[in-house]
Write a protein that holds these residues in place. Structure first.
Motif, PDB file in Angstrom:
ATOM      1  N   ALA A   1      53.687  27.519  17.072  1.00  0.00           N
ATOM      2  CA  ALA A   1      52.420  26.967  17.587  1.00  0.00           C
ATOM      3  C   ALA A   1      52.287  25.511  17.146  1.00  0.00           C
ATOM      4  CB  ALA A   1      51.237  27.801  17.092  1.00  0.00           C
ATOM      5  N   GLU A   2      52.635  25.252  15.904  1.00  0.00           N
ATOM      6  CA  GLU A   2      52.535  23.869  15.400  1.00  0.00           C
ATOM      7  C   GLU A   2      53.510  22.950  16.140  1.00  0.00           C
ATOM      8  OE1 GLU A   2      53.045  24.356  11.200  1.00  0.00           O
ATOM      9  OE2 GLU A   2      50.999  25.130  10.952  1.00  0.00           O
ATOM     10  N   ALA A   3      54.680  23.476  16.479  1.00  0.00           N
ATOM     11  CA  ALA A   3      55.658  22.656  17.213  1.00  0.00           C
ATOM     12  C   ALA A   3      55.107  22.268  18.587  1.00  0.00           C
ATOM     13  CB  ALA A   3      56.979  23.411  17.345  1.00  0.00           C
ATOM     14  N   THR A   4      54.421  23.210  19.235  1.00  0.00           N
ATOM     15  CA  THR A   4      53.816  22.890  20.537  1.00  0.00           C
ATOM     16  C   THR A   4      52.711  21.846  20.372  1.00  0.00           C
ATOM     17  OG1 THR A   4      54.346  25.064  21.436  1.00  0.00           O
ATOM     18  CG2 THR A   4      52.575  23.850  22.533  1.00  0.00           C
ATOM     19  N   VAL A   5      51.900  22.006  19.321  1.00  0.00           N
ATOM     20  CA  VAL A   5      50.837  21.028  19.068  1.00  0.00           C
ATOM     21  C   VAL A   5      51.448  19.635  18.896  1.00  0.00           C
ATOM     22  CG1 VAL A   5      49.096  20.274  17.388  1.00  0.00           C
ATOM     23  CG2 VAL A   5      49.181  22.674  18.115  1.00  0.00           C
ATOM     24  N   ALA A   6      52.551  19.557  18.170  1.00  0.00           N
ATOM     25  CA  ALA A   6      53.203  18.255  17.957  1.00  0.00           C
ATOM     26  C   ALA A   6      53.639  17.650  19.292  1.00  0.00           C
ATOM     27  CB  ALA A   6      54.399  18.416  17.022  1.00  0.00           C
ATOM     28  N   LEU A   7      54.140  18.491  20.198  1.00  0.00           N
ATOM     29  CA  LEU A   7      54.565  17.987  21.518  1.00  0.00           C
ATOM     30  C   LEU A   7      53.361  17.484  22.316  1.00  0.00           C
ATOM     31  CD1 LEU A   7      57.158  20.740  22.538  1.00  0.00           C
ATOM     32  CD2 LEU A   7      57.652  18.336  21.983  1.00  0.00           C
ATOM     33  N   VAL A   8      52.262  18.243  22.244  1.00  0.00           N
ATOM     34  CA  VAL A   8      51.039  17.827  22.959  1.00  0.00           C
ATOM     35  C   VAL A   8      50.558  16.488  22.404  1.00  0.00           C
ATOM     36  CG1 VAL A   8      48.586  18.348  23.312  1.00  0.00           C
ATOM     37  CG2 VAL A   8      50.299  20.162  23.594  1.00  0.00           C
ATOM     38  N   GLU A   9      50.532  16.383  21.089  1.00  0.00           N
ATOM     39  CA  GLU A   9      50.024  15.154  20.476  1.00  0.00           C
ATOM     40  C   GLU A   9      50.949  13.973  20.768  1.00  0.00           C
ATOM     41  OE1 GLU A   9      47.384  17.188  16.899  1.00  0.00           O
ATOM     42  OE2 GLU A   9      49.376  16.388  16.414  1.00  0.00           O
ATOM     43  N   ALA A  10      52.252  14.234  20.775  1.00  0.00           N
ATOM     44  CA  ALA A  10      53.207  13.154  21.084  1.00  0.00           C
ATOM     45  C   ALA A  10      52.987  12.629  22.498  1.00  0.00           C
ATOM     46  CB  ALA A  10      54.635  13.652  20.918  1.00  0.00           C
ATOM     47  N   ALA A  11      52.467  13.509  23.376  1.00  0.00           N
ATOM     48  CA  ALA A  11      52.203  13.096  24.758  1.00  0.00           C
ATOM     49  C   ALA A  11      50.783  12.537  24.905  1.00  0.00           C
ATOM     50  CB  ALA A  11      52.415  14.287  25.700  1.00  0.00           C
ATOM     51  N   GLY A  12      50.083  12.376  23.774  1.00  0.00           N
ATOM     52  CA  GLY A  12      48.754  11.763  23.810  1.00  0.00           C
ATOM     53  C   GLY A  12      47.615  12.749  23.986  1.00  0.00           C
ATOM     54  N   GLY A  13      47.899  14.053  23.894  1.00  0.00           N
ATOM     55  CA  GLY A  13      46.851  15.056  24.074  1.00  0.00           C
ATOM     56  C   GLY A  13      46.301  15.564  22.751  1.00  0.00           C
ATOM     57  N   ARG A  14      45.334  16.495  22.873  1.00  0.00           N
ATOM     58  CA  ARG A  14      44.740  17.102  21.671  1.00  0.00           C
ATOM     59  C   ARG A  14      44.987  18.606  21.704  1.00  0.00           C
ATOM     60  NH1 ARG A  14      38.974  15.879  19.597  1.00  0.00           N
ATOM     61  NH2 ARG A  14      38.294  16.912  21.519  1.00  0.00           N
ATOM     62  N   ALA A  15      45.363  19.143  20.557  1.00  0.00           N
ATOM     63  CA  ALA A  15      45.617  20.582  20.485  1.00  0.00           C
ATOM     64  C   ALA A  15      45.447  21.039  19.047  1.00  0.00           C
ATOM     65  CB  ALA A  15      47.033  20.903  20.973  1.00  0.00           C
TER      66      ALA A  15
END
Ligand code: NAD
Length: 262
Positions: free
Chosen positions: A43-57
């Protein structure tokens, strides 16, 4: 339903595969995503991908087969991002290669717990909150093309049984929620290139273990050159916006629905 930036979503099973693809597609549209998975690190890995793309998770560890766990996950997402507008009941596990009459009680509990109760808990916890808010909201349940036909070749009867249940639950929800602020879709992919053949990695009594059911290995071959999770995510986002009920991701499988109604 129009997907608006700042909406909150809860996506289960978003630590990998299709759930991750959905989380990223929603985040690209400005949605704040609760990334729920039984595997915290994923789950944390997905959050990191979202944040790297400028999103919030936010990463939310939960076991969807346990109602209290889904309640806690929902509360946590709402505490971070406000009322949930998009619920994707996507967590699911594969259980193939064992004849139905040989499946153990523990295996039945596991596959029904995750694939059926996971959807029921998400629905029972989140839909009343969506109805109470009165604001546009949408639920996507991940079934499978296996929810329309039992594959005669791969001993997938138990998996298909759970996915038939998800299709029926979704059709019931669509009937009952018609005319409300809550839309419903059911996702029915064929083969998607994910780690679902490693489902045992997400089994609560084996978490952290390396046990993988050898008879599941065929799935690895089956899903080679199959659809990509990112494309499924985009397809789901478009279906929410288009208020599509049945989401078929593989054109060659669309006729399975008509076949069922013949
Ligand atoms: P995946 O294994 O990559 O992802 C499933 C995720 O769900 C994993 O991250 C896993 O840790 C999580 N999960 C498992 N049990 C959980 C639980 N009890 N609580 C919370 N999270 C849990 O597999 P995927 O292919 O992305 O599967 C997602 C959904 O798509 C499933 O419902 C699956 O049945 C469905 N599906 C997949 C395919 C395919 O070919 N991959 C085809 C049709 C349908």
């Amino acid at each position: 339903m129009k997907i608006e930036p700042g909406m909150a979503a809860l996506v289960t099973g978003a630590g990998s595969g299709i759930g991750r693809g959905i989380a990223l597609a929603l985040a690209r549209r400005g949605v704040d995503v609760g990334v729920c998975d039984i595997r915290q690190a994923d789950a944390e890995a997905t959050v990191a991908l979202v944040e790297a793309a400028g999103g919030r998770a936010v990463a939310v560890q939960a076991d969807v087969s346990v109602r209290g766990s889904v309640e806690e996950a929902t509360d946590m997402v709402e505490a971070n991002f406000g009322p949930i507008s998009i619920l994707c009941n996507n967590a699911g596990i594969a259980m193939h290669g064992v004849p139905l009459h040989e499946i153990s009680q523990a295996d039945w509990d596991w596959v029904i717990g995750v694939n059926v109760y996971g959807v029921i808990h998400g629905m029972n916890v989140v839909v009343p909150r969506m109805l109470a808010s009165g604001k546009p909201a949408h639920v996507v349940n991940t079934a499978s093309i296996g929810g329309f036909q039992v594959n005669p070749n791969f001993l997938t009867g138990a998996y298909s049984m759970t996915k038939y249940a998800v299709v029926a639950l979704s059709e019931g929800m669509q009937n009952e929620l018609a005319g409300t602020n809550v839309g419903v879709s059911v996702l029915a992919p064929a083969a998607v290139d994910t780690g679902i053949h490693l489902s045992e990695r997400s089994r609560p009594d084996r978490l952290g273990g390396a046990y993988v059911r050898p008879e599941n290995h065929f799935m690895g071959d089956l899903i080679k050159n199959s659809a990509k999770p990112e494309d499924i995510g985009e397809r789901v986002a478009a279906a929410i916006e288009g208020d599509e009920f049945y989401i078929f991701t593989h054109p060659e499988t669309q006729h399975w629905l008509e076949a069922r109604h013949e």
